[in-house]
Write a protein that holds these residues in place. Structure first.
Motif, PDB file in Angstrom:
ATOM      1  N   LYS A  21      33.559  20.669   1.792  1.00  0.00           N
ATOM      2  CA  LYS A  21      32.594  19.959   2.638  1.00  0.00           C
ATOM      3  C   LYS A  21      31.254  20.699   2.654  1.00  0.00           C
ATOM      4  O   LYS A  21      30.186  20.083   2.501  1.00  0.00           O
ATOM      5  CB  LYS A  21      33.142  19.810   4.069  1.00  0.00           C
ATOM      6  N   LYS A  22      31.320  22.016   2.828  1.00  0.00           N
ATOM      7  CA  LYS A  22      30.096  22.832   2.896  1.00  0.00           C
ATOM      8  C   LYS A  22      29.325  22.779   1.581  1.00  0.00           C
ATOM      9  O   LYS A  22      28.094  22.615   1.571  1.00  0.00           O
ATOM     10  CB  LYS A  22      30.471  24.266   3.234  1.00  0.00           C
ATOM     11  N   GLU A  23      30.034  22.888   0.454  1.00  0.00           N
ATOM     12  CA  GLU A  23      29.382  22.877  -0.861  1.00  0.00           C
ATOM     13  C   GLU A  23      28.710  21.533  -1.124  1.00  0.00           C
ATOM     14  O   GLU A  23      27.635  21.469  -1.729  1.00  0.00           O
ATOM     15  CB  GLU A  23      30.402  23.175  -1.967  1.00  0.00           C
ATOM     16  N   ASN A  24      29.330  20.449  -0.681  1.00  0.00           N
ATOM     17  CA  ASN A  24      28.743  19.124  -0.874  1.00  0.00           C
ATOM     18  C   ASN A  24      27.440  18.976  -0.097  1.00  0.00           C
ATOM     19  O   ASN A  24      26.452  18.447  -0.609  1.00  0.00           O
ATOM     20  CB  ASN A  24      29.743  18.035  -0.463  1.00  0.00           C
ATOM     21  N   VAL A  25      27.428  19.436   1.130  1.00  0.00           N
ATOM     22  CA  VAL A  25      26.212  19.353   1.952  1.00  0.00           C
ATOM     23  C   VAL A  25      25.099  20.201   1.327  1.00  0.00           C
ATOM     24  O   VAL A  25      23.951  19.750   1.201  1.00  0.00           O
ATOM     25  CB  VAL A  25      26.506  19.822   3.394  1.00  0.00           C
ATOM     26  N   GLU A  26      25.443  21.413   0.927  1.00  0.00           N
ATOM     27  CA  GLU A  26      24.428  22.291   0.338  1.00  0.00           C
ATOM     28  C   GLU A  26      23.899  21.736  -0.976  1.00  0.00           C
ATOM     29  O   GLU A  26      22.699  21.826  -1.264  1.00  0.00           O
ATOM     30  CB  GLU A  26      25.018  23.690   0.123  1.00  0.00           C
ATOM     31  N   TRP A  27      24.794  21.149  -1.795  1.00  0.00           N
ATOM     32  CA  TRP A  27      24.344  20.561  -3.059  1.00  0.00           C
ATOM     33  C   TRP A  27      23.413  19.375  -2.807  1.00  0.00           C
ATOM     34  O   TRP A  27      22.370  19.250  -3.452  1.00  0.00           O
ATOM     35  CB  TRP A  27      25.533  20.105  -3.905  1.00  0.00           C
ATOM     36  N   LEU A  28      23.768  18.505  -1.876  1.00  0.00           N
ATOM     37  CA  LEU A  28      22.928  17.348  -1.550  1.00  0.00           C
ATOM     38  C   LEU A  28      21.516  17.786  -1.170  1.00  0.00           C
ATOM     39  O   LEU A  28      20.521  17.266  -1.696  1.00  0.00           O
ATOM     40  CB  LEU A  28      23.546  16.557  -0.399  1.00  0.00           C
ATOM     41  N   GLN A  29      21.427  18.740  -0.257  1.00  0.00           N
ATOM     42  CA  GLN A  29      20.123  19.165   0.235  1.00  0.00           C
ATOM     43  C   GLN A  29      19.332  19.933  -0.817  1.00  0.00           C
ATOM     44  O   GLN A  29      18.102  19.840  -0.859  1.00  0.00           O
ATOM     45  CB  GLN A  29      20.321  20.022   1.496  1.00  0.00           C
ATOM     46  N   SER A  30      20.036  20.635  -1.680  1.00  0.00           N
ATOM     47  CA  SER A  30      19.360  21.373  -2.750  1.00  0.00           C
ATOM     48  C   SER A  30      18.850  20.433  -3.831  1.00  0.00           C
ATOM     49  O   SER A  30      17.731  20.574  -4.317  1.00  0.00           O
ATOM     50  CB  SER A  30      20.318  22.404  -3.350  1.00  0.00           C
ATOM     51  N   TYR A  31      19.670  19.443  -4.201  1.00  0.00           N
ATOM     52  CA  TYR A  31      19.317  18.579  -5.340  1.00  0.00           C
ATOM     53  C   TYR A  31      18.292  17.515  -4.945  1.00  0.00           C
ATOM     54  O   TYR A  31      17.348  17.255  -5.702  1.00  0.00           O
ATOM     55  CB  TYR A  31      20.572  17.906  -5.891  1.00  0.00           C
ATOM     56  N   PHE A  32      18.453  16.894  -3.786  1.00  0.00           N
ATOM     57  CA  PHE A  32      17.565  15.798  -3.385  1.00  0.00           C
ATOM     58  C   PHE A  32      16.459  16.235  -2.429  1.00  0.00           C
ATOM     59  O   PHE A  32      15.524  15.460  -2.175  1.00  0.00           O
ATOM     60  CB  PHE A  32      18.381  14.679  -2.726  1.00  0.00           C
ATOM     61  N   GLY A  33      16.543  17.447  -1.904  1.00  0.00           N
ATOM     62  CA  GLY A  33      15.575  17.902  -0.913  1.00  0.00           C
ATOM     63  C   GLY A  33      16.148  17.759   0.484  1.00  0.00           C
ATOM     64  O   GLY A  33      16.630  16.687   0.857  1.00  0.00           O
TER      65      GLY A  33
END
Length: 345
Positions: free
Chosen positions: A104-116
């Motif tokens: 769950k944590k990795e998905n949130v961090e990836w979303l915010q990193s990739y899309f802003g």
């Protein structure tokens, strides 16, 4: 244990009505959602929370109104308003040491990193369906303007998205699959359509004295587990076929590159010697026969004299060539050797 795959798929949100439909589905508003177990809805979790009293349309309007560009420009009618991102994994072959909280944590961090970080307005985890998955909504603002194309348009950008997500999930023991694969993960709408099509023909028979509510819950569980298991098996078989075809395609590309290099070498030989490849091959064969004959001829003194004479003639011709034109980049022996190897493949 088989391979456990991670999946990420996207769907463009093209109008405000689509925002409303996404909100209703993701937050289970306005009636029962197909394929969802209402008894498990309490397990769903808002990983990136909306502001209190807000919704997807309000978040979209807020970002557009805050943009300096749209203070003086109108939004194009065909502009993509948002992107929904769905992230999941094949839960059947999940590793024993899989850390779901870290997933769950990795998905949130990836979303915010990739899309802003400011662009990701919501992320909701669904646990009331057979396979856990996350729905995220992104307002694709790039340099004060809506630009879904910046993230999604073109094969290279979609590959970048898949590679970025796959790399992030690898540390959790999840596999993205073959890079460069021809496989196209179904979008969100097709995912649910496929699930609904895999309906079993027979539901379990009601038990004696079983209430309607109990029977509904039991039948719903059988229905969901059977359908998702069948769909998961079909998707795995499709992926195996696609990845095998991809490997074959890559081998064919390598063969095509080898043929291209051979053709280039043939053109170089024809240009250098002013003769076609068949004539050059005959000359190479003649030279090979001559070389073997010199080695096996009974009178070795005679063979050695002939060989030394040929070497002297070749040195004479090469020196003459140097005086009349620039020495070629490759020697005659090198060109003939390369030609023989390539043309006999």
């Amino acid at each position: 244990m088989g391979t456990c795959y991670s999946f990420v798929s996207t769907e463009k949100i093209k109008d405000l009505g689509a925002f409303s439909r996404k909100l209703e589905h993701n937050f289970r508003i306005g009636g029962r959602v197909p394929n969802a177990d209402p008894m498990k809805s309490y397990l769903n979790e808002e990983l990136i929370k909306l502001e209190p009293g807000s919704d997807y349309i309000k978040e979209y309007n807020k970002r557009v109104l805050d943009s300096a560009y749209y203070q003086t420009h109108k939004i194009r009618k065909d502009a993509v308003r948002g992107i929904e991102v769905m992230m999941t994994f094949s839960s059947k072959d999940i590793p024993k040491d899989f850390d779901f909280e870290q997933w769950k944590k990795e998905n949130v961090e990836w979303l915010q990193s990739y899309f802003g970080k400011d662009n990701v307005v919501s992320a909701v985890l669904h646990m009331d369906e057979t396979t856990p998955h996350i729905h995220a909504v992104v307002i694709p603002m790039v340099n004060e303007r809506l630009s879904a194309a910046h993230f999604l348009n073109g094969r290279e950008r979609m590959a970048n998205l898949q590679n970025s997500y796959g790399d992030r999930m690898e540390k959790l023991g999840l596999t993205r699959g073959m890079k460069g694969s021809l496989a196209k993960h179904t979008d969100i709408k097709e995912f649910y359509t496929a699930v609904n099509k895999q309906k079993i023909k027979e539901l379990p028979q009601p038990k004696k004295h079983e209430s309607t509510k109990d029977y509904y819950e039991r039948a719903q569980k059988v229905f969901q587990e059977s359908n998702y298991q069948h769909l998961d098996e079909l998707q795995k078989k499709d992926r195996e076929i696609i990845e095998k075809n991809t490997q074959t395609l890559q081998e064919n590309l390598e063969l095509a590159n080898s043929i291209k290099k051979t053709q280039e070498l043939i053109r170089e030989i024809e240009h250098r010697f002013g003769e076609d490849k068949d004539t050059v091959l005959k000359k190479i064969d003649t030279m090979n026969h001559l070389n073997q004959g010199l080695k096996s001829y009974p009178d070795q003194d005679f063979s050695n004299n002939v060989f030394e004479g040929m070497r002297e003639i070749l040195r004479f011709e090469k020196e003459k060539t140097k005086r009349t034109r620039k020495e070629p980049e490759k020697s005659l022996d090198q060109i003939l050797d390369e030609a023989k190897k390539e043309l006999q493949k």
